[in-house]
Structure formats: C-alpha cells, structure tokens
Design a protein around this motif. Structure first.
Motif, mmCIF file in Angstrom:
data_model
loop_
_atom_site.group_PDB
_atom_site.id
_atom_site.type_symbol
_atom_site.label_atom_id
_atom_site.label_comp_id
_atom_site.label_asym_id
_atom_site.label_seq_id
_atom_site.Cartn_x
_atom_site.Cartn_y
_atom_site.Cartn_z
ATOM 1 N N ALA A 2 -8.296 -109.677 73.469
ATOM 2 C CA ALA A 2 -7.806 -109.797 72.097
ATOM 3 C C ALA A 2 -8.945 -109.497 71.141
ATOM 4 O O ALA A 2 -10.105 -109.732 71.448
ATOM 5 C CB ALA A 2 -7.263 -111.201 71.837
ATOM 6 N N SER A 3 -8.590 -108.985 69.971
ATOM 7 C CA SER A 3 -9.605 -108.763 68.936
ATOM 8 C C SER A 3 -9.715 -110.008 68.065
ATOM 9 O O SER A 3 -8.754 -110.747 67.886
ATOM 10 C CB SER A 3 -9.253 -107.539 68.088
ATOM 11 N N VAL A 4 -10.903 -110.223 67.546
ATOM 12 C CA VAL A 4 -11.206 -111.399 66.721
ATOM 13 C C VAL A 4 -11.493 -110.930 65.298
ATOM 14 O O VAL A 4 -12.210 -109.953 65.097
ATOM 15 C CB VAL A 4 -12.450 -112.142 67.257
ATOM 16 N N GLY A 5 -10.940 -111.671 64.329
ATOM 17 C CA GLY A 5 -11.234 -111.402 62.931
ATOM 18 C C GLY A 5 -11.453 -112.710 62.198
ATOM 19 O O GLY A 5 -11.004 -113.769 62.645
ATOM 20 N N TYR A 6 -12.134 -112.647 61.068
ATOM 21 C CA TYR A 6 -12.415 -113.870 60.309
ATOM 22 C C TYR A 6 -12.814 -113.506 58.885
ATOM 23 O O TYR A 6 -13.373 -112.435 58.621
ATOM 24 C CB TYR A 6 -13.533 -114.687 60.973
ATOM 25 N N LYS A 7 -12.506 -114.404 57.979
ATOM 26 C CA LYS A 7 -12.871 -114.273 56.571
ATOM 27 C C LYS A 7 -13.086 -115.682 56.022
ATOM 28 O O LYS A 7 -12.294 -116.572 56.308
ATOM 29 C CB LYS A 7 -11.757 -113.624 55.755
ATOM 30 N N ILE A 8 -14.118 -115.850 55.220
ATOM 31 C CA ILE A 8 -14.386 -117.142 54.582
ATOM 32 C C ILE A 8 -14.589 -116.909 53.091
ATOM 33 O O ILE A 8 -15.254 -115.948 52.689
ATOM 34 C CB ILE A 8 -15.639 -117.822 55.195
ATOM 35 N N ASP A 9 -14.027 -117.796 52.301
ATOM 36 C CA ASP A 9 -14.199 -117.752 50.852
ATOM 37 C C ASP A 9 -15.687 -117.697 50.531
ATOM 38 O O ASP A 9 -16.496 -118.396 51.145
ATOM 39 C CB ASP A 9 -13.566 -119.010 50.249
ATOM 40 N N SER A 10 -16.040 -116.863 49.561
ATOM 41 C CA SER A 10 -17.458 -116.678 49.231
ATOM 42 C C SER A 10 -18.154 -117.986 48.840
ATOM 43 O O SER A 10 -19.349 -118.147 49.079
ATOM 44 C CB SER A 10 -17.617 -115.647 48.113
ATOM 45 N N SER A 11 -17.424 -118.942 48.304
ATOM 46 C CA SER A 11 -18.018 -120.233 47.916
ATOM 47 C C SER A 11 -18.317 -121.137 49.113
ATOM 48 O O SER A 11 -19.002 -122.143 48.964
ATOM 49 C CB SER A 11 -17.075 -120.988 46.983
ATOM 50 N N PHE A 12 -17.808 -120.790 50.291
ATOM 51 C CA PHE A 12 -17.953 -121.659 51.462
ATOM 52 C C PHE A 12 -18.715 -120.992 52.607
ATOM 53 O O PHE A 12 -18.744 -121.514 53.717
ATOM 54 C CB PHE A 12 -16.576 -122.125 51.937
ATOM 55 N N ARG A 13 -19.351 -119.879 52.339
ATOM 56 C CA ARG A 13 -20.110 -119.179 53.377
ATOM 57 C C ARG A 13 -21.425 -119.874 53.661
ATOM 58 O O ARG A 13 -21.965 -120.584 52.835
ATOM 59 C CB ARG A 13 -20.372 -117.738 52.941
ATOM 60 N N ARG A 14 -21.904 -119.632 54.876
ATOM 61 C CA ARG A 14 -23.196 -120.142 55.356
ATOM 62 C C ARG A 14 -23.260 -121.667 55.387
ATOM 63 O O ARG A 14 -24.303 -122.268 55.200
ATOM 64 C CB ARG A 14 -24.343 -119.547 54.547
ATOM 65 N N LYS A 15 -22.086 -122.268 55.637
ATOM 66 C CA LYS A 15 -22.010 -123.722 55.775
ATOM 67 C C LYS A 15 -21.454 -124.117 57.145
ATOM 68 O O LYS A 15 -21.175 -125.276 57.388
ATOM 69 C CB LYS A 15 -21.147 -124.306 54.654
#
Length: 186
Positions: A100-113
């Motif tokens: 399976a392929s994996v994808g992900y997105k995180i709101d810019s205000s919550f990155r690197r946490k």
C-alpha cells in the motif's frame, strides 16, 4: 472492513470521515493551501468546494469498506473538533503484492511536534499487524527534507528516484520512493 480500526493515539483522535465532516476537511485544505499545492497534485478546479469534499469523502468511505484504502483524519484529543491532519494508505493490494502507498499531511501550525509520526506509527502497526500488509511505500519530493526525515525515522528506506512521475502545479516532478517492509520492523 470488518476489523476494529484504531481510533486514538496518546494525543490524537483518529477518524475515518464521512461526508458529514466535509466542512472540517475543506477548512483544513483551505488553511494549508499554499503548502499543499507545492507537494500535491490538485488538478480539479472545484477542489476548494464543499461539494467536492463531500463527494471525495463518500467515495473514500466506500473504498474503505471494500478494503481498498484507509484514511484517518487527525483531531487533537485536547480539542476533538480541531482537525490537524490526515494519514492515508492507498492502493491496498493483497495476495502476492501485499502492499500500500502511504500519504500524510499536517496543518502548518502543528508541524514538527510529532503528531504525524505518532499517527503513522499507529497506522503502520495496524496495516502490518492487523491487515498483514507486507510492504508500504511513499513518494516524496527530493527537496522535502522534513518528510524525508520523518520517513527515515520510521524505518523507511529510499529505493530510488521516479523521474517526472507526478504532475504538481502543472509540471511533472520527480519523487524519491521510500519503502518499509515487515522485516524492517523486526
């Protein structure tokens, strides 16, 4: 899918959405449009409409029920109405391929946490342990260092470069392909 899906991590609520949550999803994409448009193929003129996301969520619900994909929308446990991202597993194949392929997105205000990593650890464990998927793979732009760091921290290995494989903002871009197989986790 008749398997019990994970519904939370330490800090997150994981939801497989239906069309009733289209407004949250649209808001997420609108808040993050400038970043998403740099890394995602968005070719539909009506992408930023409620109707579009209702249709997509309804289609995804059907695909989830058929075992073809799995998407979790990520909400904060401390604020259950706050949608901060998504992880997904697409093109699920069983049998001899078992990948399976994996994808992900995180709101810019919550990155690197650590939110995306936390969600992916749960999702990867579910895919490999519960669904017995042998191999997961992800595409990443060569200049996306945060995504490359995330994948390698999870044990993904770079396999190569796919030349000009995805059209983004009207231009074909090359992507590294990373993979994780069950043996990597042992």
């Amino acid at each position: 899918m008749n398997i019990s899906l994970p519904d939370h991590t330490k800090r997150l609520i994981l939801r497989t959405s239906d069309e009733s949550e289209a407004a949250d999803v649209l808001d997420f994409y609108q808040r993050n449009s400038s970043d998403i448009e740099k890394t995602e193929p968005i070719s539909f003129r009506n992408f930023y409409t409620l109707r579009f996301h209702r249709t997509v969520l309804k289609t995804e619900r059907t695909m989830i029920e058929r075992g073809q994909m799995l998407r979790f929308w990520l909400y904060l446990s401390s604020d259950p109405k706050k949608l901060i991202g998504t992880i997904s597993f697409h093109n699920i194949r069983r049998g001899d391929f078992s990948d399976a392929s994996v994808g992900y997105k995180i709101d810019s205000s919550f990155r690197r946490k650590g939110y995306c990593r936390e969600a992916l650890l749960t999702g990867i464990d579910f895919m490999m342990s519960d669904l017995c998927i042998h191999r997961l793979y992800a595409y990443v732009l060569p200049d996306n260092a945060p995504s490359i760091n995330l994948l390698t921290s999870l044990g993904f290995v770079r396999e190569g470069l796919l030349r000009n494989n995805i059209r983004i903002a009207g231009q074909f871009k090359s992507h590294y392909i990373y993979s994780l197989i069950q043996e990597d986790l042992l």
